[in-house]
Design a protein around this motif. Sequence first.
Motif, PDB file in Angstrom:
ATOM      1  N   ASN A  86      -3.383  -4.506   2.904  1.00  0.00           N
ATOM      2  CA  ASN A  86      -2.691  -3.361   3.494  1.00  0.00           C
ATOM      3  C   ASN A  86      -3.371  -2.969   4.803  1.00  0.00           C
ATOM      4  OD1 ASN A  86      -4.905  -2.653   1.912  1.00  0.00           O
ATOM      5  ND2 ASN A  86      -4.153  -0.631   1.468  1.00  0.00           N
ATOM      6  N   ALA A  88      -4.312  -0.197   7.594  1.00  0.00           N
ATOM      7  CA  ALA A  88      -4.537   1.250   7.646  1.00  0.00           C
ATOM      8  C   ALA A  88      -5.115   1.639   8.997  1.00  0.00           C
ATOM      9  CB  ALA A  88      -5.473   1.678   6.524  1.00  0.00           C
ATOM     10  N   GLN A  94      -3.080  10.515   5.299  1.00  0.00           N
ATOM     11  CA  GLN A  94      -3.300   9.722   4.089  1.00  0.00           C
ATOM     12  C   GLN A  94      -4.644   8.996   4.139  1.00  0.00           C
ATOM     13  OE1 GLN A  94      -1.330  10.111   1.659  1.00  0.00           O
ATOM     14  NE2 GLN A  94       0.529  10.921   2.594  1.00  0.00           N
ATOM     15  N   CYS A  95      -4.969   8.391   5.276  1.00  0.00           N
ATOM     16  CA  CYS A  95      -6.254   7.699   5.389  1.00  0.00           C
ATOM     17  C   CYS A  95      -7.414   8.676   5.238  1.00  0.00           C
ATOM     18  CB  CYS A  95      -6.345   6.962   6.716  1.00  0.00           C
ATOM     19  SG  CYS A  95      -5.295   5.488   6.839  1.00  0.00           S
ATOM     20  N   GLN A  98      -8.457   8.831   1.872  1.00  0.00           N
ATOM     21  CA  GLN A  98      -8.785   7.487   1.386  1.00  0.00           C
ATOM     22  C   GLN A  98      -7.615   6.875   0.608  1.00  0.00           C
ATOM     23  OE1 GLN A  98     -12.699   7.925  -0.653  1.00  0.00           O
ATOM     24  NE2 GLN A  98     -13.492   6.797   1.112  1.00  0.00           N
ATOM     25  N   GLN A  99      -6.409   7.317   0.931  1.00  0.00           N
ATOM     26  CA  GLN A  99      -5.201   6.727   0.351  1.00  0.00           C
ATOM     27  C   GLN A  99      -4.629   5.731   1.366  1.00  0.00           C
ATOM     28  OE1 GLN A  99      -2.957  10.281  -0.524  1.00  0.00           O
ATOM     29  NE2 GLN A  99      -3.996  10.583  -2.486  1.00  0.00           N
ATOM     30  N   TYR A 100      -5.423   4.663   1.581  1.00  0.00           N
ATOM     31  CA  TYR A 100      -5.149   3.764   2.695  1.00  0.00           C
ATOM     32  C   TYR A 100      -3.824   3.021   2.554  1.00  0.00           C
ATOM     33  CZ  TYR A 100     -10.059   4.634   3.756  1.00  0.00           C
ATOM     34  OH  TYR A 100     -11.255   5.236   4.051  1.00  0.00           O
ATOM     35  N   SER A 101      -3.390   2.772   1.344  1.00  0.00           N
ATOM     36  CA  SER A 101      -2.135   2.036   1.167  1.00  0.00           C
ATOM     37  C   SER A 101      -0.917   2.917   1.408  1.00  0.00           C
ATOM     38  CB  SER A 101      -2.061   1.442  -0.245  1.00  0.00           C
ATOM     39  OG  SER A 101      -1.917   2.454  -1.217  1.00  0.00           O
ATOM     40  N   CYS A 103      -0.836   4.708   4.367  1.00  0.00           N
ATOM     41  CA  CYS A 103      -1.029   5.036   5.780  1.00  0.00           C
ATOM     42  C   CYS A 103       0.306   5.332   6.466  1.00  0.00           C
ATOM     43  CB  CYS A 103      -1.734   3.885   6.486  1.00  0.00           C
ATOM     44  SG  CYS A 103      -1.981   4.158   8.260  1.00  0.00           S
ATOM     45  N   THR A 335      -2.731  -0.700  -3.767  1.00  0.00           N
ATOM     46  CA  THR A 335      -4.180  -0.512  -3.856  1.00  0.00           C
ATOM     47  C   THR A 335      -4.790  -0.026  -2.545  1.00  0.00           C
ATOM     48  OG1 THR A 335      -4.232  -2.341  -5.414  1.00  0.00           O
ATOM     49  CG2 THR A 335      -6.334  -1.656  -4.475  1.00  0.00           C
ATOM     50  N   HIS A 336      -5.660   0.963  -2.650  1.00  0.00           N
ATOM     51  CA  HIS A 336      -6.387   1.479  -1.493  1.00  0.00           C
ATOM     52  C   HIS A 336      -7.624   0.607  -1.263  1.00  0.00           C
ATOM     53  CE1 HIS A 336      -3.631   4.732  -2.060  1.00  0.00           C
ATOM     54  NE2 HIS A 336      -4.212   5.150  -3.165  1.00  0.00           N
ATOM     55  N   ARG A 339     -11.110   1.531   0.280  1.00  0.00           N
ATOM     56  CA  ARG A 339     -11.963   2.460  -0.465  1.00  0.00           C
ATOM     57  C   ARG A 339     -12.968   1.716  -1.353  1.00  0.00           C
ATOM     58  NH1 ARG A 339      -9.150   6.247  -4.891  1.00  0.00           N
ATOM     59  NH2 ARG A 339      -7.936   6.891  -3.069  1.00  0.00           N
TER      60      ARG A 339
END
Length: 395
Positions: A86, A88, A94-95, A98-101, A103, A335-336, A339
């Motif tokens: 993913n 980011a 969102q990033c 830490q919710q990188y997926s 973004c 998936t993040h 993180r």
Amino acid sequence: MRALTWHGKHDVRVDTVDDPEIVNPRDAILKITSTAICGSDLHLYDGYIPTMQKGDILGHEFMGEVVDVGPGSTLKKGQRVVVPFNIACGSCYQCGKQQYSACDNTNPADNQDLGHTLYGHGMPGIFGYSHLTGGYAGGQAEYVRVPFSDVGPIVIPDGVDDDKVLFLSDILPTGWMAAENAEIEPGDIVAVWGCGPVGLFAVQSAFLMGAERVIAIDHFPHRLELAKKFGAETINFEESKTYEALMEMTGGIGPDAVIDAVGLESHGLFLDNVVDQIKASTFLGTDRIHALRQAIVACRKGGRVSMPGVYGGMVDKFPLGALMEKGLTLKTGQTHCQRYLPALLQAVMEDEIDTTFLISHRMPLEAGPEGYRMFHDEQNEVTKVVLKPDMALAA
């Protein structure tokens, strides 16, 4: 350069395409040293994911050597890196969580409309996974452009073999997040549907997080044997009734947590699954959710449901009543990766997590179409195909 490209259902080809170039200051260009075929790629291969275009370059599990960088990249030429699937930006709302997926900034605006229609929000950017997720060229190629290279890639120490770290790109952090979402407590019994790559890493992760027992469910004997090697008990759903077996194994209570690592293409000649397949073939439905239905029904009252399996559309006969009446918690999502990468790299380096057991086939990039066919058609024998662009094609 040479790259694996999508041309339609069950039609993957090796084509000569333009070399990638630096487009934005934060870009980097990688020479691919290893790239893998993911179970999620089979959804593209089967034609389940919309907005694919002929000639799209596939692949979201890859690593390689940095050969060029933009002025905003933090990478250096010559470094070996693993790249998360993913993409980011590292600076959006969102990033910041830490919710990188999730973004908000990595999917161009002209690709956002369908995501808003289907899901209420646009999708993040993902390598090699349709124009719904940005239309980015994937890494099943000799070279790839990596946007936002100052956020995603993780540098690999010298002397570490690709096979040991390649799966940091997706399936290892996905299996780990699946277990984390199951909120495992010491002494828990955890049931995992699907002993593909994500399921097997979820089995390992569940034990590392304190599960007392892990029960792995599949119908491929070899994959069940791999789960046993990590201490899992197993159920072959072609030989036993899964719900009844789980009740017997848990004293009638059910597992404390369940993990659906199957996703939208559930296997098995079950009535609900057959109906789902008929609906999908006649465009009256999309996803086949037999495994998820079964997991929710089998989970103990007050338990947790983790769903790393990929789903894409509307579903029928979802056991919403069971989810509510039993007081279950459901957690899911892409998936993040970013993180988890530092800690997981350390765990791999210290041999706390085994990754190389999964690789059944190493093939040159030119053999990629056969690799797709094998992974699709021979899932008992083929657990993971890794493609090596520098490997010579056998005579």
